[in-house]
Each structure stands twice: as structure tokens, then as C-alpha cells.
Design a protein around this motif. Structure first.
Motif, PDB file in Angstrom:
ATOM      1  N   ARG A   5       8.623   6.979  -4.839  1.00 12.26           N
ATOM      2  CA  ARG A   5      10.070   6.750  -4.743  1.00 12.26           C
ATOM      3  C   ARG A   5      10.718   7.298  -6.004  1.00 12.26           C
ATOM      4  NH1 ARG A   5      10.332   0.443  -2.523  1.00 12.26           N
ATOM      5  NH2 ARG A   5       8.759   0.776  -0.901  1.00 12.26           N
ATOM      6  N   TYR A  46      13.902  -2.831   8.758  1.00 11.61           N
ATOM      7  CA  TYR A  46      13.156  -3.201   9.974  1.00 11.61           C
ATOM      8  C   TYR A  46      12.863  -4.685  10.142  1.00 11.61           C
ATOM      9  CZ  TYR A  46       9.301  -1.892   6.678  1.00 11.61           C
ATOM     10  OH  TYR A  46       8.483  -1.716   5.603  1.00 11.61           O
ATOM     11  N   TYR A  47      13.251  -5.512   9.170  1.00  5.62           N
ATOM     12  CA  TYR A  47      12.839  -6.913   9.252  1.00  5.62           C
ATOM     13  C   TYR A  47      13.631  -7.732  10.258  1.00  5.62           C
ATOM     14  CZ  TYR A  47      10.092  -5.955   5.106  1.00  5.62           C
ATOM     15  OH  TYR A  47       9.183  -5.423   4.233  1.00  5.62           O
ATOM     16  N   ARG A  99      15.949  -8.261   1.503  1.00  4.33           N
ATOM     17  CA  ARG A  99      15.034  -7.105   1.501  1.00  4.33           C
ATOM     18  C   ARG A  99      15.793  -5.789   1.673  1.00  4.33           C
ATOM     19  NH1 ARG A  99      11.361  -6.607  -0.202  1.00  4.33           N
ATOM     20  NH2 ARG A  99       9.835  -5.807   1.242  1.00  4.33           N
ATOM     21  N   TYR A 105       7.902   2.597 -11.111  1.00  2.34           N
ATOM     22  CA  TYR A 105       7.412   3.957 -11.332  1.00  2.34           C
ATOM     23  C   TYR A 105       7.748   4.815 -10.118  1.00  2.34           C
ATOM     24  CZ  TYR A 105       5.058   0.883 -14.510  1.00  2.34           C
ATOM     25  OH  TYR A 105       4.832  -0.107 -15.438  1.00  2.34           O
ATOM     26  N   THR A 127       4.414   0.844   5.870  1.00  7.54           N
ATOM     27  CA  THR A 127       4.558   0.226   7.191  1.00  7.54           C
ATOM     28  C   THR A 127       4.851   1.260   8.278  1.00  7.54           C
ATOM     29  OG1 THR A 127       5.432  -1.696   6.034  1.00  7.54           O
ATOM     30  CG2 THR A 127       5.699  -1.662   8.422  1.00  7.54           C
ATOM     31  N   THR A 151       9.160  -8.754  -8.680  1.00 10.28           N
ATOM     32  CA  THR A 151       8.611  -8.940  -7.331  1.00 10.28           C
ATOM     33  C   THR A 151       7.260  -8.242  -7.224  1.00 10.28           C
ATOM     34  OG1 THR A 151      10.851  -9.008  -6.460  1.00 10.28           O
ATOM     35  CG2 THR A 151       9.082  -8.719  -4.871  1.00 10.28           C
ATOM     36  N   VAL A 152       6.234  -9.033  -7.081  1.00 11.49           N
ATOM     37  CA  VAL A 152       4.868  -8.502  -7.113  1.00 11.49           C
ATOM     38  C   VAL A 152       4.393  -8.141  -5.705  1.00 11.49           C
ATOM     39  CG1 VAL A 152       2.477  -9.194  -7.598  1.00 11.49           C
ATOM     40  CG2 VAL A 152       4.272  -9.655  -9.272  1.00 11.49           C
ATOM     41  N   GLU A 191       6.614   4.127   1.439  1.00 11.17           N
ATOM     42  CA  GLU A 191       6.050   2.818   1.791  1.00 11.17           C
ATOM     43  C   GLU A 191       5.060   3.040   2.933  1.00 11.17           C
ATOM     44  OE1 GLU A 191       7.531   0.314   4.658  1.00 11.17           O
ATOM     45  OE2 GLU A 191       7.292   2.229   5.655  1.00 11.17           O
ATOM     46  N   GLN A 215       0.355   0.588  -3.663  1.00  8.83           N
ATOM     47  CA  GLN A 215       0.474  -0.625  -2.849  1.00  8.83           C
ATOM     48  C   GLN A 215      -0.852  -0.914  -2.160  1.00  8.83           C
ATOM     49  OE1 GLN A 215       3.584  -0.183   0.103  1.00  8.83           O
ATOM     50  NE2 GLN A 215       5.207  -0.790  -1.312  1.00  8.83           N
ATOM     51  N   GLU A 244      -0.835  -5.159   7.670  1.00 14.92           N
ATOM     52  CA  GLU A 244       0.077  -5.156   8.824  1.00 14.92           C
ATOM     53  C   GLU A 244      -0.692  -5.734  10.002  1.00 14.92           C
ATOM     54  OE1 GLU A 244       2.992  -4.155   7.850  1.00 14.92           O
ATOM     55  OE2 GLU A 244       2.639  -2.615   6.323  1.00 14.92           O
ATOM     56  N   GLU A 271      12.887   6.641  -8.290  1.00 14.28           N
ATOM     57  CA  GLU A 271      13.697   5.579  -8.881  1.00 14.28           C
ATOM     58  C   GLU A 271      13.773   5.809 -10.377  1.00 14.28           C
ATOM     59  OE1 GLU A 271      13.573   1.543  -7.148  1.00 14.28           O
ATOM     60  OE2 GLU A 271      11.496   2.052  -6.685  1.00 14.28           O
ATOM     61  N   GLY A 328       7.162  -1.666 -14.824  1.00 13.60           N
ATOM     62  CA  GLY A 328       6.986  -2.230 -13.483  1.00 13.60           C
ATOM     63  C   GLY A 328       7.627  -1.411 -12.377  1.00 13.60           C
ATOM     64  N   GLY A 382       3.870  -8.149   8.168  1.00 19.60           N
ATOM     65  CA  GLY A 382       2.979  -7.658   7.126  1.00 19.60           C
ATOM     66  C   GLY A 382       3.597  -7.816   5.761  1.00 19.60           C
TER      67      GLY A 382
HETATM   68  P1  HAM Z   1       8.927  -3.072  -0.688  1.00 20.76           P
HETATM   69  O1  HAM Z   1       9.588  -4.355  -1.077  1.00 20.76           O
HETATM   70  O2  HAM Z   1       9.775  -1.864  -0.694  1.00 20.76           O
HETATM   71  O3  HAM Z   1       8.291  -3.330   0.732  1.00 20.76           O
HETATM   72  O4  HAM Z   1       7.697  -2.837  -1.647  1.00 20.76           O
HETATM   73  C1  HAM Z   1       6.659  -3.794  -1.762  1.00 20.76           C
HETATM   74  C2  HAM Z   1       6.238  -3.956  -3.197  1.00 20.76           C
HETATM   75  O5  HAM Z   1       5.873  -2.693  -3.758  1.00 20.76           O
HETATM   76  C3  HAM Z   1       7.341  -4.441  -4.142  1.00 20.76           C
HETATM   77  O6  HAM Z   1       7.479  -5.836  -4.077  1.00 20.76           O
HETATM   78  C4  HAM Z   1       6.814  -3.992  -5.479  1.00 20.76           C
HETATM   79  O7  HAM Z   1       5.843  -4.907  -5.965  1.00 20.76           O
HETATM   80  C5  HAM Z   1       6.143  -2.681  -5.141  1.00 20.76           C
HETATM   81  N1  HAM Z   1       7.032  -1.572  -5.492  1.00 20.76           N
HETATM   82  C6  HAM Z   1       8.055  -1.069  -4.781  1.00 20.76           C
HETATM   83  N2  HAM Z   1       8.645  -0.041  -5.430  1.00 20.76           N
HETATM   84  C7  HAM Z   1       7.976   0.106  -6.597  1.00 20.76           C
HETATM   85  C8  HAM Z   1       8.085   0.989  -7.720  1.00 20.76           C
HETATM   86  N3  HAM Z   1       8.994   1.960  -7.759  1.00 20.76           N
HETATM   87  N4  HAM Z   1       7.212   0.841  -8.748  1.00 20.76           N
HETATM   88  C9  HAM Z   1       6.270  -0.132  -8.716  1.00 20.76           C
HETATM   89  N5  HAM Z   1       6.112  -0.977  -7.691  1.00 20.76           N
HETATM   90  C10 HAM Z   1       6.947  -0.876  -6.648  1.00 20.76           C
HETATM   91  C11 HAM Z   1       7.581  -2.385   1.423  1.00 20.76           C
HETATM   92  O8  HAM Z   1       7.202  -1.350   0.951  1.00 20.76           O
HETATM   93  C12 HAM Z   1       7.200  -2.832   2.802  1.00 20.76           C
HETATM   94  N6  HAM Z   1       6.474  -1.731   3.445  1.00 20.76           N
HETATM   95  C13 HAM Z   1       6.377  -4.097   2.761  1.00 20.76           C
HETATM   96  C14 HAM Z   1       5.949  -4.543   4.120  1.00 20.76           C
HETATM   97  C15 HAM Z   1       4.771  -4.316   4.722  1.00 20.76           C
HETATM   98  N7  HAM Z   1       6.691  -5.223   4.981  1.00 20.76           N
HETATM   99  C16 HAM Z   1       6.002  -5.418   6.085  1.00 20.76           C
HETATM  100  N8  HAM Z   1       4.835  -4.859   5.960  1.00 20.76           N
END
Ligand code: HAM
Length: 422
Positions: A111, A261-262, A257, A120, A83, A279-280, A81, A125, A129, A113, A118, A302
Motif C-alpha cells: 500500500r 465488503y464488511y 473499518r 510500511y 481477502t 491495530t495489530v 490485502e 499479513q 478466511e 501509504e 508500524g 476472516g
Molecule cells: P486491514 O485492516 O486493511 O484489513 O489490514 C489488516 C491489518 O494489516 C491491519 O490491522 C494492520 O495490522 C496491518 N496493516 C495494514 N496496513 C498496513 C501497513 N501499511 N503497514 C503495516 N501493517 C499494515 C484487511 O486487509 C482485510 N483483508 C482483513 C480481513 C480479512 N477481513 C476479512 N478477512
């Protein structure tokens, strides 16, 4: 040997990449119009950065990171990610202390996963922030920015904003203790995942899709009962602003979430058009993180957009969307005209930077070259043979209508091509 891409990592062929580009460009234009500034960050960070920020006990850190030993033995990780890296960079570059900043970044995250539609292992991203602003007006700005981008891309009707507040770190801890006290004696009734989470990451149990677990949670203490006055006031302020801005939302008290960190506001933009991975875009406030990573305290908030998912949604909403790769196709009748045609095309490209002009290479019959022109999606062909060169004119042939072809001097040709608008 037949090589395949690594599981969970995808190619985007040109036709798909054009849609990606459209969606990304649209979103980035909105970020720019809110005066967010791009920050470019490394893909690799030290592993400890993520366990410190995302959280030792989160799924991401426990089982999803691509971590490896560098040749000098240091443990490094492909960013899961953005952040953490953004805060690290802000601190390292001296951009956070006593300053207001609005950043955005874009790029791949990794990641490990289980891949499905949807979801991967390498995904994209676009994150934003913002630092140095403690008020709910920043939270509202971030949500307004997302709402605006979804509107401009034409997908807003398919997305719902879900919101919650986690309160301060202290209220969250108090709630966590209460939840564990309630669930521990009922542990056997929890689904398997939730049993595992009880010790490590109990708040995530609220997210469980298991019906039995959800029934059990119906009677559990609620997070809202543990919020202090300041947290409540922040959240109320945000909700009022959203109403004034006419941004629709749904408060979901179960939204917690998966990253540690939130604090205060958390949110997700969700759709039911994509199945399980709905979740988009997601984010929230993280007022404690800067300090936790060694800086002087700075409030921050962010979000990150999951570009793969926004592109999937765009495909559902606009199945016939197309962006042609070629506007005009230049046909060259003989080898003697090649250099003349290349020079002409180059002049046109300089005069009309937006025109997508493809020059036929490799010769061949007029009929075959025109077939290629049709296949390319171009609206017109420029025909160049001996007569054209001698005459210093070009024959322009419209491909999509039965309009007759005309032989034009350079200036007239250029103006005709300037009129192509799609
Ligand atoms: P997160 O919820 O882990 O938040 O990821 C944000 C978005 O990235 C998810 O809602 C989803 O749309 C997309 N996403 C996550 N994992 C995958 C995946 N394996 N494949 C496709 N899309 C994915 C964060 O990453 C935080 N850094 C968000 C944030 C920024 N909070 C504060 N600032």
C-alpha cells in the motif's frame, strides 16, 4: 552508486528475521491447530478485483494501490490485502459453492501509504478466511483463534478486542444516508479529511481523530438504531459466546473499518504499546462479497494479522528475546582434518535435525576459531585436530561454563549434543 531500499520497504537482517520467524511460526501453529488450511495466492491480481471488493471509494483503492500496466495493456495491482484474492481463487478453483472452507495465507501486501513506525508500503499479513458458515459461532472461533495465538506468544495482556456490527448491507446504506443528511448542513465544521469523505465514504468519518469532528458526531445518529432484528440477534449471539469463552471485548460503535465488503461483525485487536499504528489484527464478516465477485452467495468471515506490528509488540514485551543461530561450533585445526570434520558434521546433522551446527571454514589459529565460536552464540565447540582424527574421537568444549573438556566417541558426543535444549 549507493543503492537504498525503496521507501517504505524494509530489510529484515538475520537477528530480526529470527524474531519474525518465531512470531509467524507461533501464529501458524495455532491456525493449524484450528484446522485452517494454507492457500497460496499470487501477489498480482487484476486491478478491477480490488475496486470491486475493497471498494471504489476507499482510501486503499483511491490512493494506495501499486497498479501498473502489464505489457499487453491490462491493469494489474500488487495486492493491497488478501481477502479479495482469496475469494477470487476460491471461486476460480470451485472451492466455495455449497462448501465449508477454512483457509489461511501469509505474505507481503503493498500500500502506498506515508511510512512511519508500524506503517510500511510493503508489509506482511497472515490472514484467515472461512466460508460457508453464517452463524456467530464462526465469528467467535476466529476471535478465539486470535486470542489463543496472542496468549501463546505472550502478548495477550497488551491487546484489547474492539467489536462492532455494521448490520446488513441494507441497514448500512440506510444509516449512511442518515449520517450524510445529518452532516451535510454541518460540513464546514468537519476536518478536511472528513469533508472529502462525506461524498465518497461517509462512514469513515466516524473514525476521525479530529476533536471538532468527534464533537459533531456525538449528536449524530448512531448505527445501532438502524440495525434490523436479525443483525442484532447475530451480534448478541456473538457477545454471549465471547462471554462464555471468557474472551474480553469492548463494543466500539464507531468502529467501521476502511474496506467496503464488511457486513455484521467487524473487529480490531488494538494495543496502546505501539503509538499511532496500534491495530495489530483486524477483520470481520463479509457475507456479500462472494456474490459480488460473481459467485453464488456464501457467507464468509476472516481477519488479517499485521505481522510487522505483532513483531513490534513482541519487541516491546520481550526486549531481550533471543534465538541463537548456532548451537555448536566445529573448530578444525588443520587442512588435513577438513574432510573428516565435514563428514562428522554431516552425520550429526542427519542424526540431530534440530541442532544448529556451524563448521568453521578458512582455517586459522585455535584461539581465533574459538573466538568465532564464542561470537556465534554457540554453547559448545567441537575441536578436531590430528589427535582427534587418529583417535576417532572429538573434543567437546562447553563455552558458557568452566566445565572441563572431554574427548568423546561419536555416540557419546551425539547424546551430549542431543541434550542441548534452548
Ligand atoms: P486491514 O485492516 O486493511 O484489513 O489490514 C489488516 C491489518 O494489516 C491491519 O490491522 C494492520 O495490522 C496491518 N496493516 C495494514 N496496513 C498496513 C501497513 N501499511 N503497514 C503495516 N501493517 C499494515 C484487511 O486487509 C482485510 N483483508 C482483513 C480481513 C480479512 N477481513 C476479512 N478477512
Amino acid at each position: 552508486m549507493n543503492f537504498q531500499s525503496v521507501r517504505g520497504m524494509r530489510d529484515q537482517v538475520p537477528e530480526a528475521a529470527r524474531r519474525w520467524s518465531h512470531v509467524e511460526t507461533g501464529f501458524k501453529q495455532v491456525l493449524a491447530s484450528f484446522s485452517y488450511e494454507e492457500i497460496r495466492l499470487p501477489l498480482l491480481e487484476s486491478t478491477a478485483l480490488f475496486s470491486r471488493s475493497v471498494g471504489e471509494n476507499t482510501d486503499i483503492v483511491q490512493k494506495e494501490m501499486y497498479s501498473l500496466r502489464d505489457r499487453d495493456g491490462e491493469s494489474i495491482t500488487l495486492r493491497p490485502e488478501g481477502t479479495a484474492g482469496c475469494v477470487r481463487a476460491g471461486l476460480q478453483q470451485g472451492l466455495l459453492f455449497n462448501q465449508v472452507q477454512r483457509f489461511w495465507y501469509a505474505g507481503p501486501m503493498f500500500r502506498y501509504e506515508r511510512p512511519q513506525k508500524g506503517r510500511y508500503r510493503q508489509f506482511e499479513q497472515i490472514g484467515a478466511e472461512a466460508f460457508g458458515m453464517a452463524g456467530a459461532d464462526l465469528d467467535a472461533e476466529l476471535l478465539q483463534l486470535c486470542a489463543d495465538a496472542f496468549q501463546r506468544l505472550g502478548v495477550a495482556d497488551h491487546l484489547t478486542l474492539e467489536l462492532n456490527t455494521l448490520g446488513t448491507a441494507a441497514s448500512r446504506q440506510a444509516y449512511r444516508d442518515a449520517l450524510v443528511a445529518y452532516l451535510e448542513p454541518r460540513q464546514a465544521q468537519l476536518d478536511e479529511d472528513s469533508q472529502r469523505r462525506l461524498a465518497r465514504n461517509p462512514l469513515r468519518i466516524l473514525d476521525s481523530k479530529d476533536e471538532g469532528t468527534q464533537d459533531l458526531l456525538a449528536e449524530a445518529p448512531g448505527l445501532e438504531d438502524f440495525l434490523d432484528d436479525e443483525s442484532k440477534a447475530h451480534f448478541d449471539d456473538l457477545l454471549t459466546l465471547l462471554e462464555q469463552l471468557d474472551i474480553g471485548y469492548r463494543v466500539n460503535t464507531r468502529l467501521v473499518r476502511g474496506l467496503d465488503y464488511y457486513t455484521h461483525t467487524v473487529f480490531e485487536w488494538v494495543t496502546d504499546a505501539l503509538g499511532a499504528q496500534g491495530t495489530v489484527c483486524a477483520g470481520g464478516r463479509y457475507d456479500g462479497l462472494v456474490e459480488q465477485l460473481g459467485g453464488r452467495p456464501s457467507p464468509a468471515a476472516g481477519f488479517a494479522l499485521g505481522v510487522d506490528r505483532l513483531v513490534l509488540l513482541h519487541e516491546v514485551v520481550f526486549p531481550d528475546w533471543q534465538s541463537p543461530a548456532v548451537d555448536a561450533y566445529c573448530v578444525v585445526l588443520g587442512p588435513a582434518q577438513r574432510a573428516w570434520a565435514m563428514a562428522l558434521c554431516q552425520r550429526l546433522r542427519l542424526d540431530l535435525p534440530a541442532l544448529k551446527l556451524r563448521l568453521h571454514n578458512g582455517g586459522g589459529k585455535l584461539k581465533n576459531q574459538l573466538r568465532r565460536a564464542d561470537q556465534s552464540g554457540a554453547v559448545c565447540a567441537l575441536l578436531i585436530g590430528e589427535d582427534e582424527v587418529n583417535d576417532n574421537r572429538v573434543t567437546l568444549k562447553w563455552l558458557l561454563s568452566a566445565q572441563s573438556q572431554e574427548r568423546l566417541d561419536y555416540e557419546t558426543l551425539r547424546e551430549r549434543l542431543r541434550g542441548i535444549n534452548r
